[in-house]
Design an enzyme around this catalytic site. Structure first.
Site, mmCIF file in Angstrom:
data_model
loop_
_atom_site.group_PDB
_atom_site.id
_atom_site.type_symbol
_atom_site.label_atom_id
_atom_site.label_comp_id
_atom_site.label_asym_id
_atom_site.label_seq_id
_atom_site.Cartn_x
_atom_site.Cartn_y
_atom_site.Cartn_z
ATOM 1 N N ASP A 92 0.726 -1.037 -0.182
ATOM 2 C CA ASP A 92 0.043 0.102 0.099
ATOM 3 C C ASP A 92 0.690 1.187 -0.031
ATOM 4 O OD1 ASP A 92 0.900 0.305 2.503
ATOM 5 O OD2 ASP A 92 -0.908 -0.381 3.653
ATOM 6 N N ASP A 270 -8.291 -7.187 0.842
ATOM 7 C CA ASP A 270 -7.235 -7.350 1.788
ATOM 8 C C ASP A 270 -8.039 -7.096 3.174
ATOM 9 O OD1 ASP A 270 -5.658 -4.728 3.336
ATOM 10 O OD2 ASP A 270 -6.492 -4.456 1.303
ATOM 11 N N CYS A 308 -14.561 -28.116 8.196
ATOM 12 C CA CYS A 308 -13.334 -27.804 7.775
ATOM 13 C C CYS A 308 -12.314 -28.699 7.823
ATOM 14 C CB CYS A 308 -12.952 -26.568 8.773
ATOM 15 S SG CYS A 308 -11.203 -25.993 8.249
ATOM 16 N N CYS A 310 -8.911 -27.999 7.245
ATOM 17 C CA CYS A 310 -7.616 -27.801 7.456
ATOM 18 C C CYS A 310 -6.934 -28.569 8.502
ATOM 19 C CB CYS A 310 -7.679 -26.278 7.861
ATOM 20 S SG CYS A 310 -7.892 -26.076 9.537
ATOM 21 N N CYS A 313 -8.233 -28.219 12.360
ATOM 22 C CA CYS A 313 -9.402 -28.951 12.559
ATOM 23 C C CYS A 313 -9.109 -30.290 12.556
ATOM 24 C CB CYS A 313 -10.525 -28.540 11.607
ATOM 25 S SG CYS A 313 -11.113 -26.916 11.844
ATOM 26 N N HIS A 339 -5.996 -21.522 10.762
ATOM 27 C CA HIS A 339 -7.511 -21.845 10.685
ATOM 28 C C HIS A 339 -8.262 -20.944 9.829
ATOM 29 C CE1 HIS A 339 -11.639 -23.028 10.857
ATOM 30 N NE2 HIS A 339 -12.029 -22.015 11.402
#
Length: 379
Positions: A92, A270, A308, A310, A313, A339
Site C-alpha cells: 500500500d 485485503d 473444515c 484444514c 481442525c 484456521h
C-alpha cells in the site's frame, strides 16, 4: 500478455472470475490477500501461507519505511527476497497510516509531513517520495499515494481531499514512469476516493479510469461507515471502472463483506481481520464466527468447525484450542491464524467455483444462511 484476464462473468450479478499474471505469481481471482504489515503474516510461516493457496500478500509502506527501512530492503533485492516469500506482493502507499496519525501529521499540496511513532523523527511522504520507497520495497503491485478522508466528513472537505488526491495520483504516475514504470515489474494501481458522496465517487472513478493505471482500487471504505454504506459505495463505484482491469476493494473485510464485494464485481481484497481476530479468540467457521474463550468449548472433543478440513481442525479439538488461548500460549495464535486463513481461502475457492458454474448468488445466499446472517436487500 495483459495483467488481467477476465474468464467468466455471472449472468445475474456483477461477479467475475479472472486471473492476474504478476511478475512473481499467477493469482486466481476473486482473491483475498493476507496482510503482512511488517513483512510477516503474523503467527504464520510463508510455507504455511503458500500451502493454503495464497499467492499474493500485502506489505505496509509506512511501517517498512520506518523499520527496517526501504533502502535496506532494496539492498537485499526487494521485499520478497528480504522476507523469503516466493509469491507476489502488494504494498500500500502508507496513506491510510499517515492520515490516521492526526495530531502527528500535516497535509499540504506537497504531501504529508508526519512524525514517526517509533522515535518522533520528522518525515515527508510526497507522491514522488512514496513512489521511490515503493520501488525500493520492490512489490509486484504498488499503490498510488492518496488521502483517505475520515468518516463522516463534509462534502467540501471530501471534495478538496479528492481533488488533491487526483493531482497526487498524476504525480505518482509521472514519478513511477521516470523510475522505469511498469516495465520494472512494479505495477502501479490508482485509487478511487470520494467518501460517501455519489457525485464525488463518480468523479473520482471516471478520472482515475482515464489515467494509465493497470489496476484500480476503491479506497476510503471500512473506515467507520455502516456496512450498508460500504455496500452502497461499492455497488455505485464498480460499474464505473474499466471491465478489463482488476478491481481492488481496500481493507475489506469479513467473509460476508468479501461475498458482497464479489457480488458487485470486485476482484481483490485485503484485511487484517482473519489474523487479528484469530489472535484475539475469534474464529471463522461454516456456522459463523465463534469466540473460543466461551465456556461451551471447554470439553468439546470435536474440531472448532466439523466442516473444515484444514490441518488444525483435523488434528486438534476445540477444547485444546481453548486451553491454549486461556493459557496465553503462542501456539494458540499459530493454530487459530492458520484456521482463519484456511477458512477465508475456502470461501474464496467456493466463490470462484460458483462464478464458473454461474451460481454465485445461490452460493452467497447459502453462505449467509449458514452464518445466520440476513441477506442484503439487493439479494
Amino acid at each position: 500478455m495483459s495483467l488481467f484476464t477476465l474468464q467468466k462473468s455471472a449472468s445475474s450479478c456483477q461477479a467475475r472470475r479472472g486471473e492476474l499474471q504478476l511478475p512473481r505469481a499467477t493469482v486466481q481471482t476473486p482473491a483475498f490477500m493476507p496482510v503482512g504489515t511488517q513483512g510477516t503474516v503474523k503467527a504464520m510461516t510463508f510455507d504455511e501461507v503458500w500451502e493454503l493457496g495464497y499467492r499474493l500478500i500485502l506489505g505496509n509502506t509506512y511501517h517498512l519505511y520506518l523499520r527496517p527501512g526501504s533502502e535496506r530492503v532494496a539492498r537485499f533485492g526487494g521485499l520478497p527476497k528480504f522476507i523469503g516469500w516466493d509469491g507476489a506482493m502488494l504494498t500500500d502507499s502508507g496513506g491510510y497510516q499517515v492520515f490516521s496519525l492526526k495530531d502527528l501529521r500535516k497535509i499540504t499540496e506537497e504531501g504529508v509531513t508526519f512524525r514517526s511513532t517509533l522515535d518522533g523523527s520528522k518525515h515527508l511522504f510526497s507522491p514522488e517520495r512514496v513512489m521511490e520507497i515503493e520501488h525500493e520495497l520492490g512489490a509486484d503491485i504498488i499503490m498510488a499515494f492518496d488521502e483517505c478522508p475520515p468518516y463522516p466528513a463534509t462534502w467540501q472537505y471530501t471534495k478538496d481531499s479528492l481533488d488533491r488526491t487526483l493531482r497526487w495520483e498524476e504525480r505518482c504516475l509521472a514519478r513511477h514512469n521516470a523510475l522505469g514504470g511498469d516495465s520494472t515489474g512494479h505495477l502501479l494501481f490508482g485509487i478511487v476516493q470520494g467518501g460517501s458522496y455519489d457525485d464525488l465517487r463518480a468523479q473520482s472513478a471516471l478520472a482515475v479510469s482515464a489515467m494509465d493505471f493497470p489496476g484500480i482500487a476503491i479506497g476510503g471504505v471500512s473506515v467507520g461507515e455502516p456496512v450498508e454504506e460500504m455496500r452502497r459505495i461499492t455497488a455505485l463505484t464498480t460499474p464505473l471502472l474499466p471491465a478489463h482491469k482488476p478491481r481492488y476493494l481496500m481493507g475489506v473485510g469479513t467473509p460476508s463483506d468479501l461475498l458482497d464485494g464479489i457480488y458487485y464485481g470486485i476482484d481483490m481484497f485485503d484485511c487484517v481481520l482473519p489474523t487479528r481476530m484469530a489472535r484475539n479468540g475469534a474464529l471463522y467457521t461454516s456456522q459463523g464466527r465463534i469466540n473460543i474463550s466461551n465456556a461451551r468449548w471447554t470439553d468439546e472433543a470435536g474440531p472448532i468447525d466439523p466442516e473444515c478440513d484444514c490441518k488444525v481442525c483435523r488434528l486438534h479439538s476445540a477444547a485444546y484450542l481453548r486451553h491454549l488461548h486461556q493459557s496465553k500460549e503462542i501456539l494458540y495464535s499459530r493454530l487459530a491464524t492458520y484456521h482463519n486463513l484456511a477458512y477465508y481461502a475456502k470461501v474464496m475457492e467456493g466463490a470462484r467455483a460458483a462464478i464458473e458454474q454461474d451460481t454465485f448468488p445461490e452460493y452467497r445466499r447459502a453462505c449467509y444462511a449458514t452464518w445466520g446472517l440476513a441477506l442484503p436487500p439487493d439479494a
